[in-house]
Design a protein around this motif. Structure first.
Motif, PDB file in Angstrom:
ATOM      1  N   ARG A   1       0.829  -1.205   0.000  1.00 31.91           N
ATOM      2  CA  ARG A   1       0.000   0.000   0.000  1.00 31.91           C
ATOM      3  C   ARG A   1       0.866   1.259   0.000  1.00 31.91           C
ATOM      4  O   ARG A   1       1.796   1.397   0.791  1.00 31.91           O
ATOM      5  N   GLY A   2       0.551   2.147  -0.941  1.00 32.27           N
ATOM      6  CA  GLY A   2       1.245   3.420  -1.000  1.00 32.27           C
ATOM      7  C   GLY A   2       2.601   3.367  -1.676  1.00 32.27           C
ATOM      8  O   GLY A   2       3.333   4.364  -1.663  1.00 32.27           O
ATOM      9  N   PHE A   3       2.937   2.233  -2.306  1.00 33.73           N
ATOM     10  CA  PHE A   3       4.250   2.138  -2.946  1.00 33.73           C
ATOM     11  C   PHE A   3       4.191   2.709  -4.359  1.00 33.73           C
ATOM     12  O   PHE A   3       3.313   2.363  -5.150  1.00 33.73           O
ATOM     13  N   GLY A   4       5.141   3.569  -4.697  1.00 35.77           N
ATOM     14  CA  GLY A   4       5.150   4.189  -6.024  1.00 35.77           C
ATOM     15  C   GLY A   4       3.882   4.986  -6.243  1.00 35.77           C
ATOM     16  O   GLY A   4       3.438   5.733  -5.368  1.00 35.77           O
ATOM     17  N   ASN A   5       3.275   4.805  -7.414  1.00 40.24           N
ATOM     18  CA  ASN A   5       2.012   5.504  -7.681  1.00 40.24           C
ATOM     19  C   ASN A   5       0.803   4.704  -7.191  1.00 40.24           C
ATOM     20  O   ASN A   5      -0.340   5.086  -7.435  1.00 40.24           O
TER      21      ASN A   5
END
Length: 375
Positions: A208-212
């Motif tokens: 969750r919340g990694f990169g885009n």
């Protein structure tokens, strides 16, 4: 009267969606460069999409695998999975490209020897015996692989990466991570697995919340940008680079499909395709069959590996047979229909769908081991 009016409304609505020729109109939108581009709208999923690691998922991939085997048995050299039969078959092989240069492919049998799995405990479906209190599930070990460790294993310094793009079947599903993301603590959870554990399409697990934050059900391709400018996602359009929509591999063109990939120390050095072999350079065997020298075919592609100690024939995603490196100078192969899309190496006609050469002898504990949970 009410039904007649409804019919008129439906007919009128359907007609308004077609042009003067009777064809369905296509949507158009404008990219950042201001030029109109015809596209089919496809909204990107919001947030990370959880990857299920269930027995049911493995069964689906097993059916895909059986369909592939049946197609090859029927003489069809190139099998196309169901999800690629609507025009996306060009992405059938999941290539890894660095600044537009092909560096490898994400299949279990082509993973670098140095890359080791990350084992995750997983709850999977299990048979529930009649008249018992069996829970209908069991604990199993699921193998994952970290993206940062994969990149390091094929010789890429993660610190040098500008962006990593992991494509899904739709460009709008592309996960884009920066070099900073890949060096963060969350990168340890940015992983991939295969649908059937040791076969099938690669599937990304995006924390969750990694990169885009975007993700897709299956990986279509992986793009690494180190020196080149990365494309950007344009909403409802796709990936755009300098005002042009990228429908292929940026800085390369059409994605690579098919062929027998040849690796030297886990680095892709050549791809042998049957339809590209020069019959004039073939050698006729005593039975009249055409054969080619592997070293000559590699040299024609500019690949002249040195200090080869072992040559492994990889088939059905496993390293099954090996030849001494000294055999490279004289090793021949046939590429007939019996090869089932691969090559038949040597006098014993050992089938290989991938060839992996190494400058040192691999130790038994370095080879991937298939566990009962994998099958």
């Amino acid at each position: 009267m009410r039904s007649i009016l409804l019919s008129i409304v439906v007919v009128f609505a359907g007609a308004s969606c077609k042009d003067a020729t009777g064809k369905q109109g296509s949507a158009s939108t404008t990219g950042s460069a201001g030029s109109a581009v015809k596209v089919v709208a496809a909204d990107a999923p919001k947030g990370p999409q959880a990857m299920e690691t269930t027995y049911d998922k493995m069964q689906a991939d097993k059916l895909d695998r059986q369909a592939e085997a049946d197609a090859k048995k029927a003489g069809n050299e190139e099998w196309i999975p169901a999800e690629h039969k609507a025009g996306a078959s060009r992405w059938k092989d999941v290539g890894v490209y660095v600044d537009g240069k092909p560096m490898g492919f994400l299949t279990f049998g082509e993973l670098p020897i140095a890359l080791k799995p990350v084992w995750v405990q997983d709850k999977v479906s299990a048979e529930k015996r009649p008249g018992t209190e069996d829970p209908g599930w069991r604990w199993a070990k699921q193998r994952f692989y970290r993206f940062d460790q994969y990149l390091a294993a094929i010789g890429i310094d993660v610190k040098s990466i500008k962006e990593l793009h992991v494509y899904g079947p739709k460009f709008a599903e592309t996960n884009i991570s920066t070099g900073k993301d890949l060096l963060s603590a969350k990168a340890k959870e940015f992983k991939f697995r295969f649908g059937g554990n040791v076969y099938g399409k690669p599937i990304a697990h995006v924390p969750r919340g990694f990169g885009n934050g975007r993700s897709a059900d299956k990986i279509a391709s992986v793009m690494v940008y180190i020196k080149k400018k990365p494309p950007k996602i344009v909403h409802n359009v796709g990936l755009e680079l300098d005002g042009e929509i990228q429908n292929g591999v940026p800085y390369y063109g059409e994605p690579i499909r098919g062929g027998v990939r040849v690796y030297m120390d886990d680095k892709l050095i050549a791809i042998v395709k049957r339809q590209e072999l020069d019959a004039a350079k073939a050698i006729k065997s005593p039975t009249g069959e055409l054969t080619w020298k592997l070293a000559d075919v590699l040299a024609a592609q500019g690949a002249m590996p040195k200090n080869v100690t072992e040559i492994w024939a990889v088939r059905d995603q496993k390293r099954e047979d090996k030849f001494p490196g000294a055999d490279l100078a004289t090793l021949t192969f046939a590429a007939n229909s019996q090869a089932k899309g691969g090559l038949l190496l040597g006098d014993k006609q050992i089938r290989a769908n991938t060839i992996a050469m190494h400058s040192r002898a691999l130790k038994p504990d370095e080879l991937p081991v298939v566990t009962p949970d994998d099958e």
